[in-house]
Design a protein around this motif. Structure first.
Motif, PDB file in Angstrom:
ATOM      1  N   VAL A 231       6.406  -0.581  -9.743  1.00 17.52           N
ATOM      2  CA  VAL A 231       5.882  -0.042  -8.479  1.00 17.52           C
ATOM      3  C   VAL A 231       6.694  -0.683  -7.364  1.00 17.52           C
ATOM      4  O   VAL A 231       6.867  -1.903  -7.331  1.00 17.52           O
ATOM      5  N   GLN A 232       7.234   0.155  -6.468  1.00 21.59           N
ATOM      6  CA  GLN A 232       8.096  -0.345  -5.394  1.00 21.59           C
ATOM      7  C   GLN A 232       7.614   0.132  -4.039  1.00 21.59           C
ATOM      8  O   GLN A 232       7.074   1.232  -3.917  1.00 21.59           O
ATOM      9  N   GLU A 233       7.862  -0.719  -3.036  1.00 22.53           N
ATOM     10  CA  GLU A 233       7.522  -0.303  -1.672  1.00 22.53           C
ATOM     11  C   GLU A 233       8.413   0.878  -1.271  1.00 22.53           C
ATOM     12  O   GLU A 233       9.561   0.996  -1.715  1.00 22.53           O
TER      13      GLU A 233
ATOM     14  N   GLY B  76       0.804  -1.224   0.000  1.00 24.32           N
ATOM     15  CA  GLY B  76       0.000   0.000   0.000  1.00 24.32           C
ATOM     16  C   GLY B  76       0.832   1.267   0.000  1.00 24.32           C
ATOM     17  O   GLY B  76       2.063   1.233   0.027  1.00 24.32           O
ATOM     18  N   ALA B  77       0.123   2.410  -0.023  1.00 28.83           N
ATOM     19  CA  ALA B  77       0.790   3.717  -0.031  1.00 28.83           C
ATOM     20  C   ALA B  77       1.334   4.033   1.363  1.00 28.83           C
ATOM     21  O   ALA B  77       0.829   3.492   2.352  1.00 28.83           O
ATOM     22  N   PRO B  78       2.391   4.882   1.478  1.00 28.92           N
ATOM     23  CA  PRO B  78       3.117   5.492   0.362  1.00 28.92           C
ATOM     24  C   PRO B  78       3.938   4.444  -0.412  1.00 28.92           C
ATOM     25  O   PRO B  78       4.397   3.461   0.173  1.00 28.92           O
ATOM     26  N   LEU B  79       4.088   4.690  -1.718  1.00 27.84           N
ATOM     27  CA  LEU B  79       4.873   3.792  -2.549  1.00 27.84           C
ATOM     28  C   LEU B  79       5.557   4.605  -3.647  1.00 27.84           C
ATOM     29  O   LEU B  79       5.237   5.773  -3.863  1.00 27.84           O
ATOM     30  N   VAL B  80       6.512   3.969  -4.306  1.00 28.36           N
ATOM     31  CA  VAL B  80       7.304   4.659  -5.331  1.00 28.36           C
ATOM     32  C   VAL B  80       6.968   4.074  -6.696  1.00 28.36           C
ATOM     33  O   VAL B  80       6.884   2.851  -6.858  1.00 28.36           O
ATOM     34  N   ILE B  81       6.745   4.959  -7.662  1.00 30.58           N
ATOM     35  CA  ILE B  81       6.463   4.538  -9.045  1.00 30.58           C
ATOM     36  C   ILE B  81       7.606   5.041  -9.918  1.00 30.58           C
ATOM     37  O   ILE B  81       7.951   6.233  -9.864  1.00 30.58           O
ATOM     38  N   LYS B  82       8.217   4.129 -10.674  1.00 33.68           N
ATOM     39  CA  LYS B  82       9.384   4.495 -11.488  1.00 33.68           C
ATOM     40  C   LYS B  82       9.168   4.144 -12.946  1.00 33.68           C
ATOM     41  O   LYS B  82       8.775   3.012 -13.262  1.00 33.68           O
ATOM     42  N   LEU B  83       9.472   5.084 -13.806  1.00 37.48           N
ATOM     43  CA  LEU B  83       9.514   4.787 -15.234  1.00 37.48           C
ATOM     44  C   LEU B  83      10.702   3.867 -15.497  1.00 37.48           C
ATOM     45  O   LEU B  83      11.794   4.106 -14.974  1.00 37.48           O
ATOM     46  N   LEU B  84      10.524   2.837 -16.307  1.00 34.92           N
ATOM     47  CA  LEU B  84      11.632   1.920 -16.597  1.00 34.92           C
ATOM     48  C   LEU B  84      12.769   2.623 -17.317  1.00 34.92           C
ATOM     49  O   LEU B  84      13.910   2.206 -17.252  1.00 34.92           O
ATOM     50  N   GLU B  85      12.459   3.717 -18.010  1.00 31.10           N
ATOM     51  CA  GLU B  85      13.494   4.427 -18.774  1.00 31.10           C
ATOM     52  C   GLU B  85      14.091   5.615 -18.016  1.00 31.10           C
ATOM     53  O   GLU B  85      14.928   6.321 -18.540  1.00 31.10           O
ATOM     54  N   GLY B  86      13.653   5.867 -16.797  1.00 34.35           N
ATOM     55  CA  GLY B  86      14.089   7.070 -16.067  1.00 34.35           C
ATOM     56  C   GLY B  86      15.554   7.040 -15.668  1.00 34.35           C
ATOM     57  O   GLY B  86      16.166   5.988 -15.556  1.00 34.35           O
ATOM     58  N   THR B  87      16.140   8.244 -15.454  1.00 34.98           N
ATOM     59  CA  THR B  87      17.530   8.351 -15.014  1.00 34.98           C
ATOM     60  C   THR B  87      17.707   9.620 -14.181  1.00 34.98           C
ATOM     61  O   THR B  87      16.950  10.578 -14.344  1.00 34.98           O
ATOM     62  N   GLN B  88      18.686   9.617 -13.288  1.00 32.48           N
ATOM     63  CA  GLN B  88      19.007  10.773 -12.436  1.00 32.48           C
ATOM     64  C   GLN B  88      17.802  11.273 -11.637  1.00 32.48           C
ATOM     65  O   GLN B  88      17.634  12.455 -11.381  1.00 32.48           O
ATOM     66  N   GLY B  89      16.926  10.326 -11.252  1.00 34.32           N
ATOM     67  CA  GLY B  89      15.763  10.699 -10.436  1.00 34.32           C
ATOM     68  C   GLY B  89      14.575  11.188 -11.243  1.00 34.32           C
ATOM     69  O   GLY B  89      13.512  11.440 -10.693  1.00 34.32           O
ATOM     70  N   LEU B  90      14.729  11.316 -12.569  1.00 28.51           N
ATOM     71  CA  LEU B  90      13.597  11.724 -13.413  1.00 28.51           C
ATOM     72  C   LEU B  90      12.701  10.503 -13.623  1.00 28.51           C
ATOM     73  O   LEU B  90      13.178   9.385 -13.745  1.00 28.51           O
TER      74      LEU B  90
END
Length: 289
Positions: free
Chosen positions: A175-177, A134-148
């Motif tokens: 999606v990451q814990e 559950g939230a809070p959680l982190v969502i990351k673009l697979l192509e992201g870099t330098q925190g973008l």
């Protein structure tokens, strides 16, 4: 030795430091933009052409940005076919750039990491959220870099909205814990040739959960625990990287591997540790060529 640094910008801190270190140790060094190279594929006669001339070298140092991974690694691979030593192998570079694949490799190696979910634009978004606690959680673009392309969703509703928006754009996300006890800090461990050569703790600026220095974070030298050092070395080895930056989170269940960077910047780590890491990289090449 003749060393070629594959970099799109000769004025970047890391590229300049590697040139300085190579010259200091009496090597011939040249910075070449990999995107301006032509690859000649011919039976038993592979070549790399740059501005009309055939490139020759004893070793290359790939400084390939994530946005040019495809062509950049093709150039690295071509040098490898020419029996030129690469400080970072093309296959390891490709493996590390695929966030999902690298997490699978790290998981198979038995390394701790934040709970992670990936799906093919799943309609059942709530299940993804539940899988990571559950939230809070982190969502990351697979192509992201330098925190973008990294978003912290503080509530379930916010998480649903962000995941659905990315799905609508057909942007692949993981999606990451959220590891609350890390308090917006992570550890960058710099590894060269199977040895930890420097480590720093990066702290996100006030109100910022990402600790990247490009996002205004700060860095201080840190003494690693045995567990942290072992996790970083194991991560580098499992991905087959001779040079890398391993990012760890400190959690209540021990160090968690966040990601492994195959083209880590030198500025932050050299500034924090006051170590000449560029020369360590050149000595690593000398040992292998």
């Amino acid at each position: 030795m003749k060393i070629i640094i594959l970099s799109r910008n000769a004025h970047l801190y890391s590229t300049k430091r590697l040139v300085e270190a190579a010259k200091k140790r009496k090597h011939e060094v040249e910075v070449i933009d990999p995107l301006m190279c032509d690859i000649i594929i011919e039976k038993k006669n592979p070549k790399v052409i740059f501005k009309g001339r055939t490139l020759e070298a004893d070793a290359i140092i790939p400084r390939i940005g994530s946005s040019v991974t495809f062509y950049g690694t093709a150039v690295v691979r071509q040098f490898e076919m020419m029996k030129v030593f690469s400080a970072v192998e093309s296959q390891a570079l490709v493996r590390s750039r695929d966030k999902l694949r690298s997490l699978q490799v790290l998981s198979r190696a038995g390394l701790g990491m934040p709970k992670t979910v990936f799906s093919n634009y799943a309609k059942d978004v709530q299940s993804m959220i539940d899988y990571v606690g559950g939230a809070p959680l982190v969502i990351k673009l697979l192509e992201g870099t330098q925190g973008l392309g990294v978003v912290l969703a503080e509530t379930n509703n916010a998480a649903e909205s962000v995941i659905e928006a990315f799905n609508g754009l057909q942007a692949r996300v993981i999606v990451q814990e959220f590891i609350k006890e890390s308090k917006g800090a992570d550890i960058r461990v710099f590894i060269v040739d199977g040895t930890v050569v420097g480590a720093m703790k990066r702290q996100g600026k006030e109100g910022e959960f990402r600790s990247n220095l490009h996002r205004g974070g700060s860095a201080n030298i840190i003494e690693l625990s045995d567990e942290e050092e072992n996790a970083a070395l194991k991560a580098a080895k499992s991905l087959g990287l001779g040079i890398c930056g391993v990012d760890l989170l400190q959690s209540s269940r021990g160090p968690l591997v966040l990601e492994v960077n195959s083209s880590p910047g030198l500025e932050g780590i050299e500034t924090a540790t006051k170590k000449d890491i560029a020369s360590t990289i050149i000595r690593y090449i000398e040992r292998h060529v």
